[in-house]
Scaffold this motif. Structure first.
Motif, PDB file in Angstrom:
ATOM      1  N   UNK A 141       1.189  -1.359   0.345  1.00  0.00           N
ATOM      2  CA  UNK A 141      -0.203  -0.036  -0.032  1.00  0.00           C
ATOM      3  C   UNK A 141       0.690   0.708  -0.069  1.00  0.00           C
ATOM      4  N   UNK A 142       0.738   2.458   1.146  1.00  0.00           N
ATOM      5  CA  UNK A 142       1.559   3.148   0.974  1.00  0.00           C
ATOM      6  C   UNK A 142       2.536   3.330   2.569  1.00  0.00           C
ATOM      7  N   UNK A 143       2.875   1.476   2.351  1.00  0.00           N
ATOM      8  CA  UNK A 143       3.604   1.659   3.682  1.00  0.00           C
ATOM      9  C   UNK A 143       4.957   0.725   3.261  1.00  0.00           C
ATOM     10  N   UNK A 144       5.430   1.431   4.281  1.00  0.00           N
ATOM     11  CA  UNK A 144       7.447   0.146   3.991  1.00  0.00           C
ATOM     12  C   UNK A 144       7.327  -0.451   5.136  1.00  0.00           C
ATOM     13  N   UNK A 145       7.018  -1.365   5.081  1.00  0.00           N
ATOM     14  CA  UNK A 145       7.650  -2.252   5.896  1.00  0.00           C
ATOM     15  C   UNK A 145       9.183  -3.657   5.502  1.00  0.00           C
ATOM     16  N   UNK A 146       9.456  -3.855   7.005  1.00  0.00           N
ATOM     17  CA  UNK A 146      10.495  -4.287   6.331  1.00  0.00           C
ATOM     18  C   UNK A 146      10.270  -5.382   7.519  1.00  0.00           C
ATOM     19  N   UNK A 147      11.419  -6.972   6.707  1.00  0.00           N
ATOM     20  CA  UNK A 147      10.911  -7.703   7.459  1.00  0.00           C
ATOM     21  C   UNK A 147      12.457  -8.656   7.518  1.00  0.00           C
ATOM     22  N   UNK A 148      12.664  -9.349   8.507  1.00  0.00           N
ATOM     23  CA  UNK A 148      13.877  -9.825   8.526  1.00  0.00           C
ATOM     24  C   UNK A 148      14.245 -11.171   7.668  1.00  0.00           C
ATOM     25  N   UNK A 149      14.954 -10.959   6.854  1.00  0.00           N
ATOM     26  CA  UNK A 149      15.463 -11.871   6.027  1.00  0.00           C
ATOM     27  C   UNK A 149      14.653 -13.562   6.751  1.00  0.00           C
ATOM     28  N   UNK A 150      15.583 -13.573   8.597  1.00  0.00           N
ATOM     29  CA  UNK A 150      16.453 -15.190   8.835  1.00  0.00           C
ATOM     30  C   UNK A 150      14.796 -15.403   9.164  1.00  0.00           C
ATOM     31  N   UNK A 151      13.244 -14.535   8.825  1.00  0.00           N
ATOM     32  CA  UNK A 151      11.792 -14.787   9.554  1.00  0.00           C
ATOM     33  C   UNK A 151      11.076 -15.566   7.950  1.00  0.00           C
ATOM     34  N   UNK A 152      11.650 -15.615   6.877  1.00  0.00           N
ATOM     35  CA  UNK A 152      11.440 -15.571   5.455  1.00  0.00           C
ATOM     36  C   UNK A 152      11.058 -17.180   5.142  1.00  0.00           C
ATOM     37  N   UNK A 153       9.747 -17.725   4.555  1.00  0.00           N
ATOM     38  CA  UNK A 153       9.444 -19.568   4.433  1.00  0.00           C
ATOM     39  C   UNK A 153      10.457 -19.586   3.841  1.00  0.00           C
ATOM     40  N   UNK A 154       9.522 -19.593   2.607  1.00  0.00           N
ATOM     41  CA  UNK A 154       9.612 -19.100   0.919  1.00  0.00           C
ATOM     42  C   UNK A 154       8.831 -18.292   0.143  1.00  0.00           C
ATOM     43  N   UNK A 167       7.628 -16.461   9.780  1.00  0.00           N
ATOM     44  CA  UNK A 167       7.232 -17.196  10.124  1.00  0.00           C
ATOM     45  C   UNK A 167       5.928 -17.007  10.687  1.00  0.00           C
ATOM     46  N   UNK A 168       5.351 -15.336  10.911  1.00  0.00           N
ATOM     47  CA  UNK A 168       4.538 -14.876  11.229  1.00  0.00           C
ATOM     48  C   UNK A 168       3.733 -14.144  10.368  1.00  0.00           C
ATOM     49  N   UNK A 169       4.002 -13.742   9.035  1.00  0.00           N
ATOM     50  CA  UNK A 169       2.727 -13.443   8.067  1.00  0.00           C
ATOM     51  C   UNK A 169       3.097 -13.343   7.220  1.00  0.00           C
ATOM     52  N   UNK A 170       2.415 -12.873   5.948  1.00  0.00           N
ATOM     53  CA  UNK A 170       2.526 -13.053   4.312  1.00  0.00           C
ATOM     54  C   UNK A 170       2.148 -11.944   4.190  1.00  0.00           C
ATOM     55  N   UNK A 171       2.423 -11.399   2.895  1.00  0.00           N
ATOM     56  CA  UNK A 171       3.110 -10.172   2.182  1.00  0.00           C
ATOM     57  C   UNK A 171       2.735 -10.499   0.983  1.00  0.00           C
ATOM     58  N   UNK A 172       1.913  -9.601   0.214  1.00  0.00           N
ATOM     59  CA  UNK A 172       2.104  -9.815  -1.936  1.00  0.00           C
ATOM     60  C   UNK A 172       1.831  -8.192  -1.983  1.00  0.00           C
ATOM     61  N   UNK A 173       3.972  -8.434  -3.366  1.00  0.00           N
ATOM     62  CA  UNK A 173       4.407  -7.505  -3.348  1.00  0.00           C
ATOM     63  C   UNK A 173       4.425  -7.257  -4.941  1.00  0.00           C
ATOM     64  N   UNK A 174       4.179  -6.506  -5.764  1.00  0.00           N
ATOM     65  CA  UNK A 174       4.047  -6.517  -7.073  1.00  0.00           C
ATOM     66  C   UNK A 174       5.820  -6.564  -7.230  1.00  0.00           C
ATOM     67  N   UNK A 175       6.614  -7.080  -7.948  1.00  0.00           N
ATOM     68  CA  UNK A 175       7.401  -7.128  -8.206  1.00  0.00           C
ATOM     69  C   UNK A 175       8.360  -8.730  -8.334  1.00  0.00           C
ATOM     70  N   UNK A 176       9.021  -9.009  -9.444  1.00  0.00           N
ATOM     71  CA  UNK A 176       9.458 -10.651  -9.782  1.00  0.00           C
ATOM     72  C   UNK A 176      10.394 -11.328  -9.135  1.00  0.00           C
ATOM     73  N   UNK A 177      10.060 -12.243  -8.878  1.00  0.00           N
ATOM     74  CA  UNK A 177      10.930 -12.785  -8.297  1.00  0.00           C
ATOM     75  C   UNK A 177      12.337 -13.039  -8.654  1.00  0.00           C
ATOM     76  N   UNK A 178      12.817 -13.198  -9.461  1.00  0.00           N
ATOM     77  CA  UNK A 178      13.819 -12.340 -10.333  1.00  0.00           C
ATOM     78  C   UNK A 178      14.973 -11.708  -9.271  1.00  0.00           C
ATOM     79  N   UNK A 179      13.682  -9.923  -9.400  1.00  0.00           N
ATOM     80  CA  UNK A 179      14.583  -9.142  -8.882  1.00  0.00           C
ATOM     81  C   UNK A 179      14.393  -9.753  -6.809  1.00  0.00           C
ATOM     82  N   UNK A 180      13.713 -10.577  -6.648  1.00  0.00           N
ATOM     83  CA  UNK A 180      13.725 -10.946  -5.229  1.00  0.00           C
ATOM     84  C   UNK A 180      15.136 -11.892  -5.255  1.00  0.00           C
ATOM     85  N   UNK A 181      15.129 -12.275  -5.841  1.00  0.00           N
ATOM     86  CA  UNK A 181      16.806 -13.549  -5.567  1.00  0.00           C
ATOM     87  C   UNK A 181      17.418 -12.812  -5.679  1.00  0.00           C
TER      88      UNK A 181
END
Length: 235
Positions: A141-154, A167-181
């Motif tokens: 949305x209009x927020x920037x949310x910080x994610x600790x990468x050690x908590x990312x499952x997939x 580990x705690x939440x799910x987030x949907x982001x408009x971007x590509x898997x390549x950019x995330x990688x």
């Protein structure tokens, strides 16, 4: 990649310049008859990746140049004497040598050696940068949310969006898997499938072409499975 030539023989400089012109990865910025003039140039320009350096020069030889310059770029020696070239390999910034008269095929092999070295350096630099990454910021949305990468499952790609499951939440982001990688450290995260990146530390078990993370079953492509096996600490 930017290079210069240092050689007191005009014909040799012209031959090298022609060969460099044929090499798509090289850009010749300057050529110098005098090593002293080249030192002055290098003191004012730090964007040089490679030097073609003649050893046999009057008054101020290639070895004098090597001993004088600080933090030199990579060097390919040009010489009429192979023994001098072997002696120069005591310096780790010297990649190769070319014997005069210069053979085009041998020149291209030396340049290829430099190109491979440069690619490894860039890759390692990128990896070292990723080692320091502890978290990432995502737009929701209009927020920037910080994610600790050690908590990312997939991460799961869905069309023009990715779903980041932590580990705690799910987030949907408009971007590509390549950019995330590109943002994630490769020693921890692995792309198992064209639509999935997993955190290797979150794996519970692997069976055939699937991996279990939490309660979720993630597919592993046939081509990526052997690579994944190499990354794991197997008994």
């Amino acid at each position: 990649m930017n290079c210069i030539i240092i050689d007191d023989e005009k014909f040799s400089r012209e031959v090298l310049a022609l060969l460099i012109l044929k090499s798509p990865n090289l850009v010749l910025l300057e050529d110098f008859e005098s090593a002293i003039d080249a030192i002055k140039y290098l003191n004012e320009n730090n964007a040089i990746d490679l030097i073609f350096l003649d050893i046999h020069m009057p008054n101020f030889s290639g070895f004098d140049f090597i001993k004088t310059i600080k933090n030199p770029p990579k060097i390919i020696l040009v010489t009429t004497d192979k023994n001098f070239a072997i002696e120069a390999f005591n310096y780790d910034f010297i990649l190769d040598y070319l014997l005069k008269p210069i053979n085009e095929e041998r020149f291209q092999r030396a340049v290829q050696k430099f190109t491979v070295h440069k690619e490894k350096y860039v890759k390692q630099s990128s990896l070292n940068t990723n080692l320091d990454i502890k978290d990432i910021y995502i737009n929701v949305g209009k927020r920037l949310i910080k994610i600790d990468i050690s908590t990312i499952k997939y991460i799961h790609a869905k069309g023009d969006y990715i779903s980041i499951k932590t580990d705690l939440t799910n987030h949907t982001v408009h971007t590509t898997l390549k950019k995330m990688e590109e943002k994630l450290p490769s020693f921890t995260f692995f792309k198992t499938h064209r639509s999935y990146i997993i955190n290797l530390n979150k794996i519970i078990d692997i069976e055939d072409f699937t991996v279990l993370i939490g309660n979720d079953i993630i597919p592993i492509s046939k081509n990526n499975r052997p690579i994944l096996m190499e990354k794991l600490n197997l008994l």
